[in-house]
Structures are given as C-alpha cells and as structure tokens.
Design an enzyme around this catalytic site. Structure first.
Site, PDB file in Angstrom:
ATOM      1  CD  GLU A  40     -37.522 -40.105  28.961  1.00  0.00           C
ATOM      2  OE1 GLU A  40     -38.029 -38.870  28.963  1.00  0.00           O
ATOM      3  OE2 GLU A  40     -36.313 -40.197  29.399  1.00  0.00           O
ATOM      4  CE  LYS A 111     -33.207 -39.048  27.506  1.00  0.00           C
ATOM      5  NZ  LYS A 111     -34.193 -38.620  28.568  1.00  0.00           N
ATOM      6  CB  CYS A 145     -37.434 -37.086  26.680  1.00  0.00           C
ATOM      7  SG  CYS A 145     -38.002 -35.619  27.524  1.00  0.00           S
ATOM      8  CB  VAL A 172     -39.009 -31.047  33.322  1.00  0.00           C
ATOM      9  CG1 VAL A 172     -39.788 -32.189  33.837  1.00  0.00           C
ATOM     10  CG2 VAL A 172     -37.707 -31.265  32.920  1.00  0.00           C
TER      11      VAL A 172
HETATM   12  C1  ACM Z   1     -35.836 -35.745  29.523  1.00  0.00           C
HETATM   13  O1  ACM Z   1     -35.213 -36.058  28.622  1.00  0.00           O
HETATM   14  N1  ACM Z   1     -36.696 -36.684  30.410  1.00  0.00           N
HETATM   15  C2  ACM Z   1     -36.170 -34.264  30.061  1.00  0.00           C
END
Ligand code: ACM
Length: 266
Positions: A40, A111, A145, A172
C-alpha cells in the site's frame, strides 16, 4: 496452470516519490513472475502530517512518474504489476492500488475502509470490490490493508469470482496476517498480502510496520511468509485454477451452502 507470484516487501521513504519508484524498479530488476505485488502507498510512505504532504506525492491514474514507469516495466517483463499510490482526482485523493497488465490495461481499486488518520487525508473509496483479469486472464481482486478487518471485502471479491486476492498493505496492528488465513480458507481463494517494513517518523508521530508479508493457498496454507523487518522479494508458483474448486466435502461447498435468507445483514 503454473502462475508465478512475487511480492516485494520494502520500506518506502516518506514523501520521496522518485526514490521509492527507483527502489521498486531495482527490486524487481531480476524478478521473473506473472504477477508482482507491492505494498500500500508504496510510492509515498504513510505517516503524513498535512494534506499538503499527501498532495505533493499524489499522482493521477492516467499519467505520472509511477504509472508511466510501471506500464513500461509491465510490458517489458510480461508481468502484471500491482502497487499502492496516492491517487489525485477531482473528488480529492484516494488511497488506491492499480493493476497494470502487459497489454496496457489498467484497473484501479480505491480503499474502502480507511484506517485511523487516513480519514483526515483521503476520500473513502468508491470503486467497490470488482474483479479484473490479470495476465493470462487470471481473475484478481484487490483490497487494501485495513479492508481485511471487514470479512465482506474478501467475500465480495470471492463471490465476484476472484481466484487471487491481492492485498497491498501498510500493517501496524498485529492481527491481519492470521486473519487472512481465515479469509483465504472461508472463500477458498489465494491471497497475497504484501506489507511494508520499518519505523517511519514524521515530527512527533511514528509508526512501526510489521512486515511478514505472505502468500496463502486456498485452504489457508502459508505458502510463504517473509521476515518482520527485512526488505525482500518472495516468489511462489501456484495453480490459480484451484480457486475454482469451492467444495469442502462431498456434500458441502462454501458458496452453494450459504443461506443468505438466514443472515440478517445491514
Ligand atoms: C492500514 O490500513 N494501513 C493499517
């Protein structure tokens, strides 16, 4: 059908588009694969403090340093390439991933589920979970992510026919790598979670990214998992046709046995 997938785990440099793109190019120089997946926001870094910072490394999806270079590399290497970038549009900036095919076709995913402070800097994605053909017509679905937290993301992609879920990430929290085992298993699809590494600081903010990128089989098998903190390329050969088999037992199949009329969703 043998299909080689490469994932490229590395540490982007915050706000340095040119450095990141050159590094990505270098890392795949000798890689031979049908499909190459980067993290990402691979071109930009992640820990932003201001909208101006995000603007300064954003690119349009039709032309720009990264799109131009990776279109050329996709065709030269005969590889489909997927990477995350900050997509500049008239609506604002999306946290997007692009699939570029050797024949020049390009597809964007924006996203859906923004994580934490991403909500300050990015517009929520509006593409939904569509499935697109990568090299060889293999059906690929994209999520980014934190989309992992919502089972609907992978389920939508699988119901739409994805054989491989490609999942550029900047993780994370500690749970995704294990959770994706279930996403692959419950949907009987391959998944490629390509994470970044390293500690990134900006002013008094910092985040540590967890590495451990992985490629999973349709029964949740860990085909490969990388280190927590090293930059590395991992390559696995799969047979994407295995993802067409949704049978669990002689009597059960993961989609046929669903009973949506019993699920009180919404
Ligand atoms: C994330 O969605 N970059 C933790």
């Amino acid at each position: 059908m043998d299909y080689r997938i490469a994932l490229v785990q590395f540490q982007p440099k915050l706000l340095d588009l040119s450095y990141n793109i050159s590094k990505m190019e270098r890392m795949i120089k000798d890689v031979k694969a049908d499909l190459i997946v980067f993290p990402e926001l691979a071109t930009t870094g992640y820990v932003f403090n201001t909208q101006n910072e995000v603007d300064s490394v954003s690119e349009s999806s039709t032309a720009g340093k990264s799109i131009d270079l990776f279109s050329k590399l996709s065709s030269e290497k005969n590889s489909s390439i997927i990477y995350g970038f900050a997509e500049r549009t008239d609506d604002g900036i999306y946290n997007s991933a692009i699939l570029i095919n050797p024949d020049g076709a390009k597809y964007i995913y924006r996203k859906t589920h923004l994580f934490a402070e991403e909500k300050k800097f990015f517009v929520p994605g509006n593409t939904g979970f569509k499935v697109k053909p990568a090299k060889g017509g293999v059906k690929v679905g994209l999520m980014i992510c934190f989309d992992w937290q919502f089972p609907e993301s992978a389920r939508s992609l699988a119901l739409n026919g994805a054989q491989i879920i490609c999942h550029p990430s900047n993780l994370v929290l500690p749970w995704c790598q294990q959770a994706m085992i279930i996403r692959s298993l419950e949907n009987r699809v391959f998944s490629v979670t390509c994470n970044r590494t390293g500690l990134e600081k900006n002013g008094n903010k910092e985040l540590y990214f967890t590495g451990m990128s992985q490629i999973l089989g349709t029964k949740g098998e860990i085909l490969i998992r990388t280190s927590e903190d090293k930059e590395e390329v991992a390559v696995v050969t799969i047979n994407p046709e295995l993802a067409l088999d949704k049978k669990v037992t002689e009597y059960n199949a993961v989609f046929e046995d669903r009973r949506p009329e019993m699920y009180d969703l919404d």
